[in-house]
Design an enzyme around this catalytic site. Structure first.
Site, PDB file in Angstrom:
ATOM      1  N   CYS A   1      13.190  10.290   7.696  1.00  0.00           N
ATOM      2  CA  CYS A   1      13.027   9.823   9.073  1.00  0.00           C
ATOM      3  C   CYS A   1      14.333   9.953   9.858  1.00  0.00           C
ATOM      4  O   CYS A   1      14.334  10.242  11.048  1.00  0.00           O
ATOM      5  CB  CYS A   1      12.535   8.380   9.092  1.00  0.00           C
ATOM      6  SG  CYS A   1      13.382   7.343   7.894  1.00  0.00           S
TER       7      CYS A   1
ATOM      8  N   LYS B   1       0.860  -1.175   0.000  1.00  0.00           N
ATOM      9  CA  LYS B   1       0.000   0.000   0.000  1.00  0.00           C
ATOM     10  C   LYS B   1       0.897   1.226   0.000  1.00  0.00           C
ATOM     11  O   LYS B   1       1.522   1.558   1.004  1.00  0.00           O
ATOM     12  CB  LYS B   1      -0.914   0.020   1.233  1.00  0.00           C
ATOM     13  CG  LYS B   1      -2.168   0.789   0.945  1.00  0.00           C
ATOM     14  CD  LYS B   1      -2.557   2.018   1.668  1.00  0.00           C
ATOM     15  CE  LYS B   1      -1.844   2.869   2.551  1.00  0.00           C
ATOM     16  NZ  LYS B   1      -1.856   4.274   1.973  1.00  0.00           N
TER      17      LYS B   1
ATOM     18  N   GLU C   1       9.323  15.495  16.015  1.00  0.00           N
ATOM     19  CA  GLU C   1       9.777  15.361  14.632  1.00  0.00           C
ATOM     20  C   GLU C   1       8.998  16.347  13.763  1.00  0.00           C
ATOM     21  O   GLU C   1       7.779  16.331  13.740  1.00  0.00           O
ATOM     22  CB  GLU C   1       9.532  13.934  14.144  1.00  0.00           C
ATOM     23  CG  GLU C   1      10.161  13.663  12.782  1.00  0.00           C
ATOM     24  CD  GLU C   1       9.919  12.253  12.278  1.00  0.00           C
ATOM     25  OE1 GLU C   1       8.838  11.708  12.566  1.00  0.00           O
ATOM     26  OE2 GLU C   1      10.801  11.688  11.595  1.00  0.00           O
TER      27      GLU C   1
ATOM     28  N   GLU D   1       9.518   0.845  10.933  1.00  0.00           N
ATOM     29  CA  GLU D   1      10.556   1.844  10.741  1.00  0.00           C
ATOM     30  C   GLU D   1       9.864   3.190  10.872  1.00  0.00           C
ATOM     31  O   GLU D   1       9.103   3.583   9.978  1.00  0.00           O
ATOM     32  CB  GLU D   1      11.216   1.641   9.373  1.00  0.00           C
ATOM     33  CG  GLU D   1      12.642   2.132   9.318  1.00  0.00           C
ATOM     34  CD  GLU D   1      12.716   3.572   8.834  1.00  0.00           C
ATOM     35  OE1 GLU D   1      12.759   3.780   7.621  1.00  0.00           O
ATOM     36  OE2 GLU D   1      12.709   4.485   9.696  1.00  0.00           O
TER      37      GLU D   1
END
Lengths: 491, 312, 265
Positions: free
Chosen positions: A304, A196, A401, A270
């Site tokens: 990331c 996906k 973040e 992750e």
């Protein structure tokens, strides 16, 4: 002897040297008006009968219509994958290897077309999709192709077997590359997949379906179900899956982990990061500046493992910040298809809002913001590279973040303090260390609680190099021999 | 923990000011950055600007044992009017010759604005006694050289006698009088970028107006990474002291494409103020014709033939 | 209309990326063709070419070597008919090609299986990495005509070695056909060199050559002991095939280097 400068006759310098635009041609890629789901080797309309449009974030122009996969669609895809698994897992491993080698080759052959598609759909500069995303994607398939018939050497004393059907959900920051990180090892180990792609970047995954056609990947081995977060949730809830591999936000990762509790489904995650880029006073200064810039402005900071916290030794803080600001002013923000663009568009209006909100919090909490003057295009979503100085550990911009081109600068005095501050986060994905002293790099690497440590470099990736996080940055590794574990069970 | 430069105690920078820290250079990152800058795609107006600027920055060079007055005369005529078919093409910055041919060059370029640069100090090896090297410099200056390109004593540098290298540059600078001094580091012999950085600082401390990569007689000569390394030193010196030092990559730059890469490097490291022959030169010979060819191609849209341009 | 006369191939040596005749000018009639009879000087030249090729080949990234070898499989695949005609047939050719693909996939994984990070009892970072030994001489066995050569040459190449191969006397044509596939792939000149001729003339020269680092005597039959003795002069690594395919076959042509570095503030 000479004073500051001797007067010379000659032509004066110009006031500016503007690079004329150098656009990569769009004509190399032709999108369909509408893409169905790729299930069992065919393109099918969604049972949900629901579609949505994917836009180019640099111009807000619509690129194509894609399907919103509903629960029935997801179920069909998983069935197709299960069916294909019966033959795929029994196929001779060296024949599976050859299919993967072919995929690698086709990716190399169609690299330019896919790079342009990636830049259009996601907003990243063509320089990056051409020179980083595509070569690495092909390399991942190449690397894992080689493992397909050598698994017995990867795990001494264990007999590896495939898991079955892997549900894989990838993010919008490196769409095709993340697809490669997921599909290559999964297939190499004998699994089949339902992938996906992210809601805002489905196109290269759909083009990948065509790569599979050219490589003669058997029907059902790779299935692509497009849609938004709800589609991903349906996929994770499906009973017929044996594995979930997810790359995305920590928040969603936790939700997936909760959903899979008590189920016999293997999981790797992750997730996000807030990496510290630690710069000591004895570093190679100009190269450290390059590393810092690359660490946070590469891919617009949509990374990331971005080096979003600069921890600089206090003794060189001022000099470094001066150099950094001057270097930021040479970054070219603009059309992703312009070969000279360094920083592209923000992926979506939602992401732009998130970045703006956090940047505002930085200002409100008392940090000092600098952004070089930037002419941003009228349409599309853009954010000029930003750096905050006078940041404290407690500021939101130092803890949360941002996932944008925003750097927070903090200081430290000693290596011990650097380690303490670098580790002082719920995340643990990556870190950078800049010093000319080898023993210190190793000492820092020893103590940093992060899955990746970059010494005198940053944002280096290789299919043979395991990547993944500590703590809330996730678990499991992608890349290398270790990356095979996620897709195997052992008898 | 910053290292001090191993120089004699009574060191003064021309114009005063503290030398920047010696520091270190990471080769992998430096080369990566240079490679990134080489990927800049320069089109249309910006390319025309760059090609024309590159021509104006050339030190048209002949440094062969076989050089004769005839050869130097022809070179000098080309320097004044690079493209006889197009008067709009500007002259180059300078011609660069051996001291014995300075006179010929001078007479030929007189009144054109083209400078005469001479190599000196037992070019290219630098392996002669101090007096001989200084006499070499004086002979060039007396013959009328506007600029002197000296070589550093690599033997002294590589055996750690940095003070000797520095003293020699100071002495040469004095012997130059009003002539401008370019100091050739011969980067291809120095072995590391750290050494190039150190040599650059020593040269600047000694009074260099320009620092130059190579004699062109040793390979590798100029490269993008070594040029970037030297430009970063110049930037640090300028930041610390306000001193302006020029830079000249020499040798191995044969195509217009390469010349433009060097200009991109310069532009993005030191900014637009350095885009002038007063601060940047290209040491080359065959480069000129490729620039002329590319310039004509840009203007007409048609790929050209080398035959269209005179060899000298 | 008379039948068309085919243009017959001349079978020469493969040295430094080119196909020269033997400097001695000699040929042997083997398998119905005049095949170059390599001399000791040709062997010497081949070693020089191989040595020159070692630095760039071993200096290439492992990924690059893997890709180059995969491309060799591609050029062999397109030559299947030509290779089948000079070997035992298409089955053998397919096996040889698949072997090349198998070994190609090891290039960027060797360090992970053959190397290690070692937990020494002290504040030191310690790691062991495999490195190619350098120039490898391969004495090819007679059977099967193509695969016997491939099965020893390719493991040596994967790790970054350059090879000088002495083709089997029974089947030199297969060796030269392979050389042509190599020459049209991306394998750099000098990385593989093929000498046709008399094994008794060539093998001892290579076994004694002071600039050869390893010798594979799998195909040397009864002469192996002599070659081993000659090899001792510069402590050559003497290698023999042990398994049909294995990373340990690659390891036999590799050295191991262990590096220490302190860990400290």
């Amino acid at each position: 002897m000479g004073a500051v400068e001797k007067p010379r006759t000659g032509v004066a310098a110009p006031s500016a040297w503007e690079y004329a635009s150098a656009p990569e041609s769009r004509e190399i890629v032709a999108f369909e008006k509408r893409y169905g789901l790729f299930i069992g080797g065919d393109h099918v309309s969604p049972r949900s009968r629901s579609w949505f449009t994917t836009l180019s974030p640099s111009t807000e122009e619509p690129l194509a219509e894609v399907a919103q996969g509903g629960p029935k669609d997801v179920a069909l895809a998983v069935d197709a994958a299960r069916e294909a698994f019966r033959t795929w897992s029994r196929r001779k491993p060296s024949e599976r290897a050859k299919v993967l080698f072919r995929i690698a080759r086709v990716l190399q052959e169609r690299a330019r077309e896919l790079a342009v598609a990636e830049s259009l759909d996601g907003g990243k500069p063509i320089k990056e999709s051409r020179d980083v995303d595509l070569p690495l994607a092909a390399a991942h398939f190449f690397y894992y192709a080689g493992w397909a018939d050598k698994l017995e050497y990867a795990f001494p004393g264990r007999r590896p077997r495939p898991l079955g059907v892997a549900a894989q959900i990838v993010p919008w920051n490196f769409p095709l590359l993340m697809l490669s990180w997921k599909i290559a090892p999964a297939l190499a180990c004998g699994n089949t997949v339902v992938l996906k792609p992210a809601e805002t970047t489905p196109l290269t995954a759909l083009l990948f379906a065509d790569v599979c056609r050219q490589a003669e990947v058997p029907p059902g081995v790779v299935n692509v179900v497009t849609g938004d977060g709800a589609t991903g949730a349906h996929l994770v809830r499906e009973r017929g899956i044996d594995k979930v591999a997810f790359t995305g936000s920590t928040e969603v990762g936790k939700a997936i982990q909760r959903e899979l509790a008590g189920r016999d489904v293997s999981l790797t995650l992750e997730l996000g990061g807030k990496a510290a880029n630690v710069v000591f006073e004895d570093c190679a200064l100009d190269q450290a500046v390059e590393g810092i810039v690359n660490g946070i402005y590469f891919n617009q900071g949509h990374v990331c493992c971005a080096g979003s916290r600069l921890l600089v030794q206090e003794s060189i803080h001022d000099q470094l910040v001066r150099k950094l600001k001057r270097r930021m002013a040479t970054l070219r923000v603009g059309d992703p298809l312009d070969k000279n663009t360094d920083v592209g568009a923000i992926n979506s209006s939602a992401q732009l809002e998130r970045i703006s909100e956090l940047v505002q919090s930085g200002v409100d909490e008392g940090a000092e913001l600098y952004q070089p003057p930037c002419r941003l295009p009228e349409k599309g979503w853009w954010f000029a590279p930003a750096v905050f100085t006078n940041v404290a550990q407690s500021h939101r911009i130092a803890r949360e973040e941002i996932f944008g081109p925003v750097l927070s600068v903090l200081t430290f005095r000693t290596p011990d303090e650097a380690v303490e501050k670098a580790n002082n986060t719920m995340y643990g994905l990556s870190a950078g260390v800049w010093t000319e002293k080898g023993s210190r790099i190793l000492w820092m690497a020893d103590r940093l609680r992060s899955g990746v440590v970059w010494g005198n470099t940053f944002n280096r990736f290789d299919p043979s190099s395991p990547f993944g996080g500590y703590k809330e940055s996730g678990f499991g590794r992608e890349g290398g021999r270790h990356g095979l574990e996620a897709y195997l069970r052992f008898e | 923990m910053s290292q001090t430069l191993a120089l004699p105690r009574a060191l003064e920078l021309p114009g005063g000011g503290r030398l920047p820290r010696l520091g270190a250079v990471d080769a992998v990152a430096l080369e990566g950055r240079a490679a990134d800058l080489a990927k800049r795609s320069i089109k249309r107006e910006s390319k025309l600007f760059a090609l024309e600027l590159a021509i104006r920055m050339i030190d048209l060079t002949t440094l062969e044992g076989a050089d004769t007055p005839g050869k130097v005369r022809a070179l000098s005529v080309k320097a004044i009017r690079p493209d006889p078919g197009d008067a709009a093409v500007p002259p180059v910055a300078a011609v660069c010759v051996y001291p014995t041919l300075v006179g010929v060059a001078r007479r030929t370029v007189a009144g054109s604005g083209v400078k005469v640069a001479s190599v000196a100090t037992a070019f290219p090896s630098g392996q002669s006694a101090r007096e001989v090297k200084l006499a070499d410099v004086r002979s060039a200056v007396e013959a009328g050289a506007d600029e002197v390109d000296m070589v550093i004593d690599r033997g002294a540098f590589l055996s750690g006698r940095i003070a000797q290298v520095y003293d020699e540059i100071v002495a040469v600078k004095e012997a130059c009088g009003d002539a401008h001094l370019k100091v050739i580091l011969e980067t291809g012999e120095l072995g590391t970028y750290d050494a190039v950085r150190r040599a650059s600082l020593v040269a600047i401390a000694g009074g260099a107006d320009f620092i130059k990569t190579s004699t062109g007689k040793v390979s590798p000569a100029a490269t993008l990474p070594v040029t970037l390394c030297m430009l970063e030193v110049i930037r640090d010196v300028h930041d610390e002291t306000g001193l302006v030092v020029g830079m000249k990559p020499a040798g191995g730059i044969r195509t217009a494409k390469q010349a433009i890469q060097y200009l991109c490097l310069l532009h993005e490291t030191l900014g637009v103020d350095w885009l002038t022959p007063d601060r940047f030169r290209l040491g080359a010979s065959s480069l000129l014709n490729d620039l002329l060819l590319q310039l004509r191609k840009q203007r007409t849209g048609i790929y050209r033939s080398p035959d269209e341009f005179t060899v000298d | 209309m008379s039948t068309r006369l085919p243009v017959r191939k001349t079978y020469k040596l493969y040295i430094g990326g080119s196909f020269p005749r033997s400097e001695s000018g000699r040929t042997l009639e083997l398998e119905g063709h005049n095949v170059a009879r390599a001399s000791r000087k040709d062997a010497r030249d081949a070693v020089v070419a191989a040595r020159k090729a070692v630095a760039p080949w071993s200096g290439a990234t492992a990924y690059n070597r893997g890709q180059v070898l995969y491309r060799l499989a591609e050029t062999m695949e397109t030559r299947t008919d030509a290779l089948a005609a000079v070997s035992s047939g298409r089955r053998e050719v397919a096996r040889a090609i698949d072997r090349v693909v198998w070994y190609a996939g090891w290039a960027d994984k060797l360090a992970q299986v053959l190397g290690s990070s070692n937990p020494v009892a002290g504040p030191y970072f310690n790691f062991t990495i495999p490195e190619p030994t350098g120039v490898v001489a391969v004495i090819a066995a007679d059977e099967p005509p193509l695969d016997a050569l491939v099965s020893r040459v390719v493991p040596a190449l994967v790790g970054g070695n350059a090879v000088v191969a002495v083709a089997s006397e029974a089947h030199p044509l297969a060796a030269i056909e392979l050389a042509e596939a190599i020459a049209t792939s991306d394998v750099p000149p000098g990385v593989v060199n093929v000498l046709t001729g008399l094994r008794t003339e060539l093998a001892p020269v290579l076994a004694a050559h002071m600039d050869v680092n390893a010798i594979d005597v799998t195909g040397a039959d009864g002469d192996a002991a002599t070659l081993e003795s000659l090899a001792a002069e510069n402590v050559k690594r003497v290698v023999r095939a042990k398994e049909d395919r294995s990373p340990w076959e690659i390891a036999a042509f590799m050295e191991l280097k262990t590096v220490w570095h302190p860990i400290g503030r």
